[in-house]
Scaffold this active site. Structure first.
Site, PDB file in Angstrom:
ATOM      1  N   CYS A   1      -5.393  15.370   0.357  1.00  0.00           N
ATOM      2  CA  CYS A   1      -5.989  15.088   1.659  1.00  0.00           C
ATOM      3  C   CYS A   1      -5.374  15.992   2.727  1.00  0.00           C
ATOM      4  CB  CYS A   1      -5.774  13.617   2.023  1.00  0.00           C
ATOM      5  SG  CYS A   1      -6.543  13.156   3.600  1.00  0.00           S
TER       6      CYS A   1
ATOM      7  N   CYS B   1      -1.063  11.635   7.726  1.00  0.00           N
ATOM      8  CA  CYS B   1      -0.627  10.248   7.894  1.00  0.00           C
ATOM      9  C   CYS B   1       0.772  10.102   7.283  1.00  0.00           C
ATOM     10  CB  CYS B   1      -1.607   9.295   7.217  1.00  0.00           C
ATOM     11  SG  CYS B   1      -3.321   9.517   7.758  1.00  0.00           S
TER      12      CYS B   1
ATOM     13  N   CYS C   1     -13.487  -2.378  -4.098  1.00  0.00           N
ATOM     14  CA  CYS C   1     -13.302  -1.365  -3.060  1.00  0.00           C
ATOM     15  C   CYS C   1     -13.073  -0.011  -3.700  1.00  0.00           C
ATOM     16  CB  CYS C   1     -12.090  -1.721  -2.213  1.00  0.00           C
ATOM     17  SG  CYS C   1     -12.506  -2.285  -0.591  1.00  0.00           S
TER      18      CYS C   1
ATOM     19  N   ARG D   1      -6.509 -10.344   4.995  1.00  0.00           N
ATOM     20  CA  ARG D   1      -6.173  -9.876   3.652  1.00  0.00           C
ATOM     21  C   ARG D   1      -4.691  -9.519   3.540  1.00  0.00           C
ATOM     22  NH1 ARG D   1     -10.973  -9.553   1.094  1.00  0.00           N
ATOM     23  NH2 ARG D   1     -12.799  -9.386   2.451  1.00  0.00           N
TER      24      ARG D   1
END
Length: 335
Positions: A54, A58, A98, A262
């Site tokens: 990626c 982050c 997911c 969650r």
């Protein structure tokens, strides 16, 4: 019945967050029972369909190409393999599947066409389908909605004030724009954050305030505890105390009563008793399976035992006619 409000002030949320601990848990539990079955916990599975490489920075993420971690990069999985994993997840008790791809944003190319096929296939199994693919345009969100996508995850991660300390390759407004595109398409919104990244209490409250004052609350609010990964800038961060997780969960439950809160990353470092406190405070969803994208997670057998000890029952998918799956019906991996 507690009112649904989108006009919370930071001061009000601060007051709730800082209630005496047992009072906060009691209030979270009380609100939870007004809107949810306290014994129901949704079991979800998260699969990395495209891993690593990626371009983002982050600070918590082992999939960023610029960090030297043990993550093995792989291209987008084939549709058949993903659908096989989804079927396995359903058989193991998950009602929500997911799919995560380490992309900065979705591009209109062959890979996106494959993801649309994956969404159609999982939707056809009667499971809630969720994707987290990075930034999304309104047009792309509509295509996912037409394919049968139930939810789209795009976390805020932290407060707007602390955001620049964690990420520089996209803005906070970029994240809010994606959430707005998802909402306009009719897909349910999944958005939360991560604690334990060096943020202050003010930052935690700021993130909750942003979520709780959106025009509509997210239907799903993941609360993640940082899992430090060697090779990332946050590798030396200390473990998040369970008391902080419980405060985040209870506060989220009180200010966003209808949301699925969650209990997400970091569960592998929690005892059964600590997880029980989180459920008591208002959490009603977990991710099952031994991995969350690239970080470790409790195994299925441990979760089966936890559900039996705490007398929890898996929540059915929101699809009409979908029967709930009970852990006692699932063959143990040890058999």
């Amino acid at each position: 019945m507690t009112d649904i409000r989108t006009n919370w002030t930071r001061s009000e949320i601060d007051t709730i967050y800082n209630l005496p601990f047992l009072e906060l848990v009691y209030r979270g539990a009380s609100v939870h029972r007004q809107y949810h079955d306290a014994q129901e916990v949704q079991v979800c599975t998260l699969l990395s369909i495209k891993t690593g490489g990626c371009p983002e920075d982050c600070a918590y993420c082992p999939q960023a190409a610029r960090y030297h971690t043990d993550v093995k990069v792989h291209k987008l999985l084939e549709v058949e393999e993903v659908l096989g994993k989804a079927q396995e997840a359903k058989q193991a008790g998950s009602t929500r599947f997911c799919m995560g791809a380490a992309w900065r944003e979705v591009r209109n190319n062959r890979d996106f066409d494959k993801v649309l096929e994956m969404v159609k296939g999982v939707n056809g199994m009667g499971m809630e389908v969720c994707c987290t693919l990075g930034m999304l345009t309104e047009e792309q969100a509509l295509k996912l909605q037409e394919a049968g996508l139930y939810a789209y995850n795009h976390n805020l991660d932290t407060s707007e004030e602390h955001y620049g300390e964690i990420i520089s390759t996209r803005t906070y407004q970029d994240r809010l724009d994606t959430l707005n595109n998802v909402r306009k398409s009719g897909i349910s919104v999944c958005s939360g954050g991560i604690i334990g990244m060096g943020e202050s209490q003010h930052d935690r409250i700021g993130m909750l305030h942003t979520l709780a004052t959106l025009p509509e609350h997210p239907e799903s609010v993941p609360v993640n505890a940082l899992v430090p990964v060697e090779g990332t800038p946050l590798e030396q961060q200390p473990k998040v105390p369970v008391w902080d997780m419980v405060r985040m969960i209870a506060t989220a439950r009180i200010i966003m009563p209808k949301a699925m809160v969650r209990l997400s990353a970091g569960r592998v470092r929690m005892t059964l008793e600590e997880q029980a406190l989180c459920f008591m405070a208002g959490a009603n969803s977990i991710f099952a399976g031994d991995k969350l994208l690239t970080t470790p997670n409790p195994d299925v057998v441990s979760d089966q035992e936890m559900f039996q000890i705490l007398n929890l029952k898996p929540r059915a998918a929101f699809k009409e006619g979908e029967a709930p799956v009970h852990f006692e019906q699932i063959p143990s991996a040890q058999q």
